[in-house]
Design an enzyme around this catalytic site. Structure first.
Site, PDB file in Angstrom:
ATOM      1  N   SER A 162       0.832  -1.199   0.000  1.00  0.00           N
ATOM      2  CA  SER A 162       0.000   0.000   0.000  1.00  0.00           C
ATOM      3  C   SER A 162       0.867   1.249   0.000  1.00  0.00           C
ATOM      4  O   SER A 162       1.627   1.497   0.947  1.00  0.00           O
ATOM      5  CB  SER A 162      -0.907   0.012   1.226  1.00  0.00           C
ATOM      6  OG  SER A 162      -1.503   1.290   1.326  1.00  0.00           O
ATOM      7  N   HIS A 217      -1.229  -1.090  -4.310  1.00  0.00           N
ATOM      8  CA  HIS A 217      -2.510  -0.648  -3.754  1.00  0.00           C
ATOM      9  C   HIS A 217      -2.419   0.858  -3.503  1.00  0.00           C
ATOM     10  O   HIS A 217      -1.465   1.332  -2.882  1.00  0.00           O
ATOM     11  CB  HIS A 217      -2.755  -1.409  -2.452  1.00  0.00           C
ATOM     12  CG  HIS A 217      -4.072  -1.148  -1.808  1.00  0.00           C
ATOM     13  ND1 HIS A 217      -5.242  -1.760  -2.207  1.00  0.00           N
ATOM     14  CD2 HIS A 217      -4.407  -0.350  -0.769  1.00  0.00           C
ATOM     15  CE1 HIS A 217      -6.234  -1.356  -1.435  1.00  0.00           C
ATOM     16  NE2 HIS A 217      -5.763  -0.488  -0.557  1.00  0.00           N
ATOM     17  N   ASP A 245      -4.422   4.132  -1.971  1.00  0.00           N
ATOM     18  CA  ASP A 245      -5.518   4.541  -1.091  1.00  0.00           C
ATOM     19  C   ASP A 245      -5.915   5.983  -1.343  1.00  0.00           C
ATOM     20  O   ASP A 245      -5.099   6.888  -1.177  1.00  0.00           O
ATOM     21  CB  ASP A 245      -5.077   4.388   0.374  1.00  0.00           C
ATOM     22  CG  ASP A 245      -4.994   2.941   0.774  1.00  0.00           C
ATOM     23  OD1 ASP A 245      -6.010   2.242   0.671  1.00  0.00           O
ATOM     24  OD2 ASP A 245      -3.893   2.500   1.166  1.00  0.00           O
ATOM     25  N   MET A 274      -8.321   8.985  -0.121  1.00  0.00           N
ATOM     26  CA  MET A 274      -9.131   9.420   1.020  1.00  0.00           C
ATOM     27  C   MET A 274      -9.536  10.880   0.820  1.00  0.00           C
ATOM     28  O   MET A 274      -8.701  11.707   0.455  1.00  0.00           O
ATOM     29  CB  MET A 274      -8.315   9.306   2.304  1.00  0.00           C
ATOM     30  CG  MET A 274      -7.791   7.911   2.571  1.00  0.00           C
ATOM     31  SD  MET A 274      -6.866   7.893   4.113  1.00  0.00           S
ATOM     32  CE  MET A 274      -6.306   6.189   4.125  1.00  0.00           C
ATOM     33  N   HIS A 310      -8.192   2.017  -4.203  1.00  0.00           N
ATOM     34  CA  HIS A 310      -9.173   1.845  -3.142  1.00  0.00           C
ATOM     35  C   HIS A 310      -9.768   3.217  -2.833  1.00  0.00           C
ATOM     36  O   HIS A 310      -9.098   4.064  -2.239  1.00  0.00           O
ATOM     37  CB  HIS A 310      -8.442   1.232  -1.927  1.00  0.00           C
ATOM     38  CG  HIS A 310      -9.285   1.087  -0.704  1.00  0.00           C
ATOM     39  ND1 HIS A 310      -8.737   0.775   0.524  1.00  0.00           N
ATOM     40  CD2 HIS A 310     -10.616   1.191  -0.497  1.00  0.00           C
ATOM     41  CE1 HIS A 310      -9.694   0.693   1.425  1.00  0.00           C
ATOM     42  NE2 HIS A 310     -10.839   0.950   0.841  1.00  0.00           N
ATOM     43  N   MET A 350     -11.766   5.565  -0.840  1.00  0.00           N
ATOM     44  CA  MET A 350     -12.409   5.855   0.447  1.00  0.00           C
ATOM     45  C   MET A 350     -12.969   7.274   0.353  1.00  0.00           C
ATOM     46  O   MET A 350     -12.443   8.218   0.956  1.00  0.00           O
ATOM     47  CB  MET A 350     -11.392   5.709   1.584  1.00  0.00           C
ATOM     48  CG  MET A 350     -11.082   4.249   1.893  1.00  0.00           C
ATOM     49  SD  MET A 350      -9.621   4.065   2.927  1.00  0.00           S
ATOM     50  CE  MET A 350      -8.349   4.075   1.666  1.00  0.00           C
ATOM     51  N   MET A 362     -12.101  -4.923   4.841  1.00  0.00           N
ATOM     52  CA  MET A 362     -11.251  -4.121   5.727  1.00  0.00           C
ATOM     53  C   MET A 362     -11.047  -4.844   7.054  1.00  0.00           C
ATOM     54  O   MET A 362     -12.010  -5.274   7.694  1.00  0.00           O
ATOM     55  CB  MET A 362     -11.903  -2.760   6.000  1.00  0.00           C
ATOM     56  CG  MET A 362     -12.009  -1.816   4.812  1.00  0.00           C
ATOM     57  SD  MET A 362     -10.466  -1.489   3.964  1.00  0.00           S
ATOM     58  CE  MET A 362      -9.455  -0.792   5.271  1.00  0.00           C
ATOM     59  N   ASP A 370      -7.294  -5.866   3.814  1.00  0.00           N
ATOM     60  CA  ASP A 370      -6.593  -4.585   3.922  1.00  0.00           C
ATOM     61  C   ASP A 370      -6.642  -4.107   5.367  1.00  0.00           C
ATOM     62  O   ASP A 370      -7.725  -3.936   5.934  1.00  0.00           O
ATOM     63  CB  ASP A 370      -7.308  -3.588   3.001  1.00  0.00           C
ATOM     64  CG  ASP A 370      -6.604  -2.250   2.894  1.00  0.00           C
ATOM     65  OD1 ASP A 370      -5.537  -2.059   3.506  1.00  0.00           O
ATOM     66  OD2 ASP A 370      -7.145  -1.378   2.182  1.00  0.00           O
ATOM     67  N   GLY A 382      -3.594  -3.926   8.811  1.00  0.00           N
ATOM     68  CA  GLY A 382      -2.958  -4.737   9.849  1.00  0.00           C
ATOM     69  C   GLY A 382      -2.327  -6.028   9.365  1.00  0.00           C
ATOM     70  O   GLY A 382      -2.024  -6.904  10.176  1.00  0.00           O
ATOM     71  N   GLY A 435       0.764  -2.178   4.122  1.00  0.00           N
ATOM     72  CA  GLY A 435       1.353  -0.845   4.113  1.00  0.00           C
ATOM     73  C   GLY A 435       2.557  -0.767   5.018  1.00  0.00           C
ATOM     74  O   GLY A 435       3.703  -0.895   4.584  1.00  0.00           O
TER      75      GLY A 435
END
Ligand code: DX5
Ligand code: ZN
Length: 229
Positions: A21, A46, A48, A50, A79, A81, A150, A185, A187, A207
């Site tokens: 990520s 990946h 992200d 946001m 992704h 968000m 998630m 996705d 942790g 990530g």
């Protein structure tokens, strides 16, 4: 304008795909770190997005995806968000995304969104937050290339894996065909990756466990070794 790409999922045939990520990449050294993780066996990247509304954080927008597109041929798994995925689909497609994941919580018209992504020729994914039950996506699962589950509340890298979401991975994996992917996705690290894979995940977003490591390439290789069966 960058030309629009095509759905990458049918040609990604690896058993379990690793998707670093870029939220956690060192942006001052992004090219170098991207080259290193891809050379070490990462399968896709990946990305992200946001908007500060759907999640309480900001990250990148279409211009960053455009720059990444010009830098690498790697698959860009985007992704979203964001509260208005319909507004952004064309923009990220034009910027050079290969696949677009939207959140089911962010739209009342998931079928239309998927149709639009398909018309553009891209891969289509639906994403669920931890508190969102499987039933909310049951009807549209047959329409997508992948489901993204998630394992943390979306918005930030470096959070702890929510093991209580493992049954959801299992339940969704039973609803998918062997042509569809199940991406997880949040942790994912050296200790948790195998739990997700054993539950049925076959795309691992990572990530911090890759880019916060001293050596992202070595971390990519180690993550792969941890899930080798
Ligand atoms: C979080 C993002 C993730 C994030 C994962 O909302 O969707 O992709 O980068 O970061 P880690 O792997 O550090 O939990
Ligand atoms: Zn993500």
């Amino acid at each position: 304008m960058t030309s629009i790409r095509k759905n990458p999922w049918p040609s990604l045939t690896g058993d379990v795909l690793i998707a670093p990520s870029l939220l956690s990449v060192d942006f001052a050294r992004a090219g170098e770190q991207i080259d290193a993780v891809l050379a070490a066996g990462a399968d896709i990247l990946h990305v992200d997005i946001m908007d500060g509304h759907f999640v309480p954080n900001l990250s990148m927008g279409p211009p960053v995806v455009g720059k990444l597109r010009r830098y690498t041929e790697a698959v860009l798994d985007v992704h979203l968000m964001v509260t208005d995925p319909e507004y952004y689909i064309e923009r990220f497609a034009e910027a050079g995304a290969d696949s677009l994941n939207f959140h089911i919580e962010a739209t009342d018209e998931p079928v239309r969104l998927i149709e639009r992504i398909r018309q553009l020729g891209l891969g289509a994914g639906v994403t669920v937050k931890p508190k969102t039950p499987v039933e909310t996506i049951a009807d549209i699962i047959p329409l997508v290339d992948l489901v993204l589950v998630m394992m943390v509340e979306p918005g930030f890298g470096g959070q702890s894996f929510m093991a209580d979401q493992l049954p959801k991975i299992r339940a969704i994996s039973e609803l998918l065909t062997d042509k569809q992917r199940l991406e997880v996705d949040g942790g994912i690290n050296m200790e948790t990756a195998h739990l997700a894979v054993e539950a049925g995940a076959n795309v691992l977003v990572a990530g911090n466990s890759i880019f916060a490591a001293d050596d992202p390439a070595a971390a990519t290789i180690e993550l792969r070794n941890r899930i080798r069966r």
